[in-house]
Design an enzyme around this catalytic site. Structure first.
Site, short mmCIF file in Angstrom:
data_model
loop_
_atom_site.label_atom_id
_atom_site.label_comp_id
_atom_site.label_asym_id
_atom_site.label_seq_id
_atom_site.Cartn_x
_atom_site.Cartn_y
_atom_site.Cartn_z
N GLN A 221 0.74 -1.28 -0.04
CA GLN A 221 0.49 0.17 -0.10
C GLN A 221 0.77 1.29 -0.20
O GLN A 221 0.56 2.34 -0.37
CB GLN A 221 -0.68 0.17 1.49
N ARG A 368 -8.64 -0.64 8.82
CA ARG A 368 -9.20 -0.03 8.18
C ARG A 368 -8.83 1.22 8.97
O ARG A 368 -10.49 1.58 9.46
CB ARG A 368 -10.30 -0.55 7.60
N CYS A 369 -7.86 1.41 9.49
CA CYS A 369 -8.81 2.81 10.27
C CYS A 369 -7.46 3.57 10.21
O CYS A 369 -6.53 3.05 10.04
CB CYS A 369 -8.61 2.30 11.70
N GLU A 738 -12.67 5.32 5.94
CA GLU A 738 -12.91 4.05 6.93
C GLU A 738 -13.57 4.31 8.15
O GLU A 738 -13.76 3.72 9.68
CB GLU A 738 -11.24 4.16 7.84
#
Lengths: 792, 178
Positions: A221, A368-369, A738
């Site tokens: 990523q 996802r945060c 998110e």
């Protein structure tokens, strides 16, 4: 005549995605789809035990397997100074174990062979002799002086503690508690979860001895961070390293860290002088790569009788596994945990945190945060829920009393963040109306008379998205900003590259929409590329919902630079001074004479064919964007459930999500992000759960034991929007990827608790599996998710 | 899988058994020599270079490797290539034609039924099989038919809408009875 922005695929258009054209034909290019001439295949042998000294590793039988080219062990890595690598949190992590194995699934040896099946066969022939040590599977055991020191490889590491950290004003907070009428307390465990993108990790390293160039295809990523790290670890100069992150089958934070497999494949390619492909299997992914959460959250709020919150305090105990390997801003040891309570007007707050090593896989990644924000907001909304109950006050009313009001922005939180904008109460109103809040209590009472348990849960939050500003945010010293580079070709078509890296968010579609908005070039005329460090400008990658807040802003800024130059060209073409030029979407014209104008495409052609005297030819530029602040979206979620008293099974009857993420570039994609995030929130509340037995065996090493929701159990979601533009972002947008994962879990849990708390239960830890809910209903007591502890 | 010449390995596996199988893949008969232990998904991906079929979990849970086997959805990581001898296999590459997309493919794009795209080929093939046996499914029937395929991005809601979109298009495209 101005262009119709929606028609050209500009801002606000639910433009269908360009990347879909290849994905729906099966023509995506994921790492495992890449085939290089002469490519070899690598398989990793993993530790079968959680904590043990390695007495011996016998690889002789593996070397005998026909087709095997290389067998690597920690000793061979150590000879090249590659047995250990730095992590993104200033720790070190074993690449291949030398002295000890410290978690089940740790990398012990690797086989490189002509064929992946042969590599697996040979791995099975490696004999490792272990001398087992007691396994530490939670922070309580980590503090036990009779237990071993996990990181005995490190100097100055006499205990299993990684860090202690605090922020906030202790004195003021203590005073707030002394002044309080009511103090409410909660004690939670946010269990270990795994991001589980559908695609596992993998890499293809290709070292060319002739040119000295290392090319690595990799599931990353953040390819530019990887390039910097490889330059440090492998001592290959940065200009000779090319990291290509092709299509990614999801990331969710799992593909931010740098994993041993990548490094081993690089060394294997250098030694064999052949491309080496490593594709992790699903069990390898689940047991060895970055998990999320695993934090104990304890806290209190101090309140006046009328519902006003005077202060909050919080203590977190985090379990990081064997290596402190998650990426987070250097200054903040437990990420942005101190963003907790940011949406509430609270005068005093204090947070203390402590982190421990355990014999579990490394991580604590931001699943996802935005750097531990999920834990911060889950704690906040479970705490608020308990506090309202303790006061005997309505859940919505208690929140509305304490939420930051519209006229208070920019608002300085007790921990020092500056929240930028919002209409929190409006979001509450929209959600309450949609869920039928006013009639619910009556509905609940009537249902209870019929033996049915209904519950309604609320979760509201603002979170800090878009790290960062470079004053405060860096990862291993690299400041957090992002970039975009835009080239307009002579026919008015364009290519845009950014330092972000899409993994399903649809950057190829939305970035073009921003350019269309700024320049009036139809989005279909703009190609977007990311993920290749040889061509993309430097950037920190995509995670923490930072793409739109940072790289998206850079896209707008570079387009504005292009427009500024095109304006000069337009003045030249129209033979007027620049001051007399006006802009409308896609076109410059002469002030007072709208008919007389030139399009952006005319200017592009002129940039290569009819340049004003003294002007540099061409029409291209780049922009590095260092955000002045984080963006602060708001979410208000309302969940209605029914709990079956006889089984503990709960069903979602209705879920209303109100999101304010500022200006929406592509509403269709925003809604897709929210629905996906809500599903992961539902999963964590309901079933997703990686745990360990007392010997450190991972329970949840495949999708039969680690449950992910399917289409069948996932509820439907009703989405609503409120738009408060971000005041400091060039196009008014805020992060969104998110929000739903962060705010969602508490909505589900609060709803279930609301249905069963008449029995006296205060808390059931996630996941709210039927057996836990049933136990709570039967006993009227809390159900803790604390994993098993072997005493002594 | 054939070439003008094959390199003979200097140290070949002495008794690696090989079997010749013929499988009809996307309407074309393919004859290949395979080790009996080779999984169908690996034959498709590596042997036949049909990389649209993805390998996700290796345990027949995720459904990323779903293909149609004689018209029915099958997780191709759960079957050996030799078991497919004499059968028909359809992959995502066989869904559309050179000139057009299958309505399911169109539906997934139109209703934003995908994000990262990794589960998409399997999802679309399972959907196609559903619509072939049930041209007018309810939302629950779609959810049940796709419950063997995991998606981590979309939350399924838009996948369901995509399938219903395709169902409607396929019904409308049917020649009306006089």
């Amino acid at each position: 005549m101005s262009l119709d922005e929606i028609k050209i695929g500009g801002m606000g258009a639910s433009r269908r995605r360009v990347e879909d054209n290849r994905f729906i034909r099966g023509k995506g290019k994921y790492v495992d789809d890449v085939v290089l001439p002469g490519m070899l295949h690598m398989e990793i042998l993993r530790s079968t035990v959680a904590h043990a000294r390695i007495k011996s590793i016998d690889t002789s039988a593996a070397w005998e397997v026909p087709g095997v080219r290389l067998v690597l062990t920690g000793e061979m890595m150590a000879a090249r100074n590659l047995a250990w690598m730095p992590t993104l949190s200033y720790d070190t992590q074993a690449v291949l174990a030398t002295d000890k194995v410290r978690f089940q699934g740790q990398e012990v040896a690797a086989v490189i062979a002509d064929d992946p099946y042969v590599a697996k066969d040979a791995c099975a022939k490696i004999v490792v002799e272990y001398e087992q040590l007691p396994a530490i599977v939670n922070p309580t055991q980590a503090q036990d002086p009779s237990m071993p020191i996990i990181r005995d490889d490190k100097e100055n590491q006499p205990t299993n503690k990684i860090f202690e950290w605090e922020i906030g004003d202790k004195e003021r907070t203590d005073q707030a508690f002394a002044d309080a009428d009511v103090v409410s307390t909660i004690d939670l465990h946010y269990p270990r979860s795994h991001p589980s993108p559908m695609e596992n990790c993998g890499s293809i390293a290709d070292y060319d001895r002739a040119t000295g160039k290392l090319t690595v295809y990799m599931t990353s990523q953040a390819p530019h961070i990887v390039r910097a790290a490889v330059a440090m670890v492998a001592e290959i100069p940065e200009h000779q390293i090319r990291i290509i992150s092709p299509d990614l089958g999801g990331g969710f934070g799992n593909k931010v860290p740098i994993y041993p497999g990548y490094v081993i494949s690089i060394l294997a390619s250098i030694l064999t002088e052949r491309p080496v492909k490593w594709i992790e299997d699903n069990t390898g992914n689940l047991i060895s790569t970055g998990f999320g959460r695993d934090v104990y959250l304890q806290g209190q709020v101090a309140m006046r009788k009328d519902g006003k919150i005077l202060g909050m305090r919080m203590h977190t105990i985090s379990d990081h596994g064997a290596f402190y390997a998650d990426a987070q801003p250097t200054k903040f040891k437990i990420g942005l945990m101190h963003s907790t309570f940011a949406c509430y007007d609270i005068p005093a707050a204090h947070l203390t945190s402590v982190g421990y090593y355990t014999n579990k896989a490394p991580g604590g990644v931001a699943y996802r945060c935005s750097f531990r924000v999920t834990e911060a907001m889950f704690f906040q909304e479970r705490m608020i829920h308990a506090a309202a109950n303790d006061l005997g006050m309505d859940q919505a009313e208690f929140r509305r009393i304490n939420l930051v009001k519209d006229d208070m922005f920019p608002y300085r939180t007790a921990f020092g963040f500056l929240t930028d904008s919002g209409q929190y109460d409006k979001c509450m109103q929209v959600g309450m109306e949609a869920i039928g809040y006013d009639t619910f209590k009556q509905e609940q009472e009537e249902a209870r008379k019929r033996g049915k348990l209904l519950g309604l849960g609320i979760s509201t939050m603002t979170e800090p998205l878009g790290a960062g500003n470079s004053r405060e945010y860096d990862i291993i010293g690299i400041k957090m900003f992002d970039s975009a580079e835009l080239r307009i070709h002579m026919t008015g078509k364009a290519i845009l590259r950014t330092g972000a890296k899409t993994q399903g968010q649809g950057h190829e579609t939305t970035w073009a929409q921003i350019v269309a908005h700024e320049l009036g070039i139809p989005a279909d005329d703009i190609v977007v590329e990311e993920g290749d460090t040889d061509t993309a400008p430097f950037g920190m990658g995509t995670y923490a919902s930072r793409s739109t807040p940072v790289a998206g802003a850079a896209v707008a800024m570079v387009a504005r630079k292009i427009r500024a130059k095109a304006r000069k060209i337009a003045a030249h073409l129209l033979e007027v001074s620049e001051e007399d030029i006006e802009w409308e979407l896609g076109r410059f014209y002469v002030r007072g004479n709208q008919e007389r104008g030139v399009t952006i495409q005319d200017c592009a052609l002129a940039a290569y064919s009819n340049i004003p005297d003294g002007m540099e030819p061409g029409l291209e530029n780049n922009a590095y964007y260092d955000p002045p602040n984080l963006t602060w979206p708001f979410a208000a979620y309302f969940c209605k459930v029914e709990v079956d008293a006889e089984t503990g099974v709960w069903d979602v009857l209705k879920f209303v999500a109100v999101d304010d993420c500022g200006v929406r570039i592509n509403p269709m994609i925003v809604e897709g992000q929210v629905m996906g995030g809500l599903t992961e929130a539902y999963a964590m509340a309901n079933m997703q759960y990686i745990t360990f037995d007392e010997e450190g065996n991972c329970i949840g090493s495949n999708y039969m034991d680690y449950l992910l929701p399917t289409a069948w159990e996932t509820p439907g979601f009703e989405l609503h929007e409120v738009v408060t533009p971000c005041p400091h972002h060039p196009i008014g947008a805020k992060g969104i990827g998110e929000c739903a994962t962060v705010a969602g879990p508490a909505a589900f849990v609060n709803a279930v608790m609301n249905a069963i708390e008449h029995t006296g239960v205060r808390n059931v830890d996630m996941p709210l599996m039927p057996n836990r809910v049933f136990e709570a209903l039967q006993t009227g007591k809390d159900v803790s998710g604390m994993p098993p502890v072997k005493v002594g | 899988m054939s070439s003008l010449y094959d390199e003979v390995a200097p140290n070949p596996g002495a008794d690696t058994p090989v079997r010749r199988v013929t499988i009809e893949v996307n309407g074309e008969k393919r004859t290949v020599d395979v080790e009996p232990r080779l999984l169908l998904v690996h034959l498709l991906r590596q042997g036949l270079a049909l990389t649209g079929t993805h390998s996700g979990c290796d345990t027949s849970n995720c459904g990323a490797c779903t293909v149609l086997f004689d018209g029915s959805p099958l997780k191709s990581c759960t079957m050996f290539a030799v078991q497919a001898d004499g059968h028909k296999v359809e992959t995502v590459e066989g869904m559309g034609t050179a000139s057009g997309l299958h309505p399911v493919q169109e539906g997934f794009k139109e209703e934003h039924g995908l994000q990262c795209g990794f589960c998409t080929p399997g999802m679309m093939l399972a959907s196609k099989a559903l619509l072939e046996r049930n041209p007018n499914p309810t939302e629950d029937e779609v959810r049940w038919a796709l419950s063997g395929n995991l998606c981590r991005c979309t939350g399924y809601q838009n996948i369901v809408k995509s399938v219903l979109w395709a169902a409607e298009k396929m019904r409308n495209d049917q020649p009306q009875e006089a």
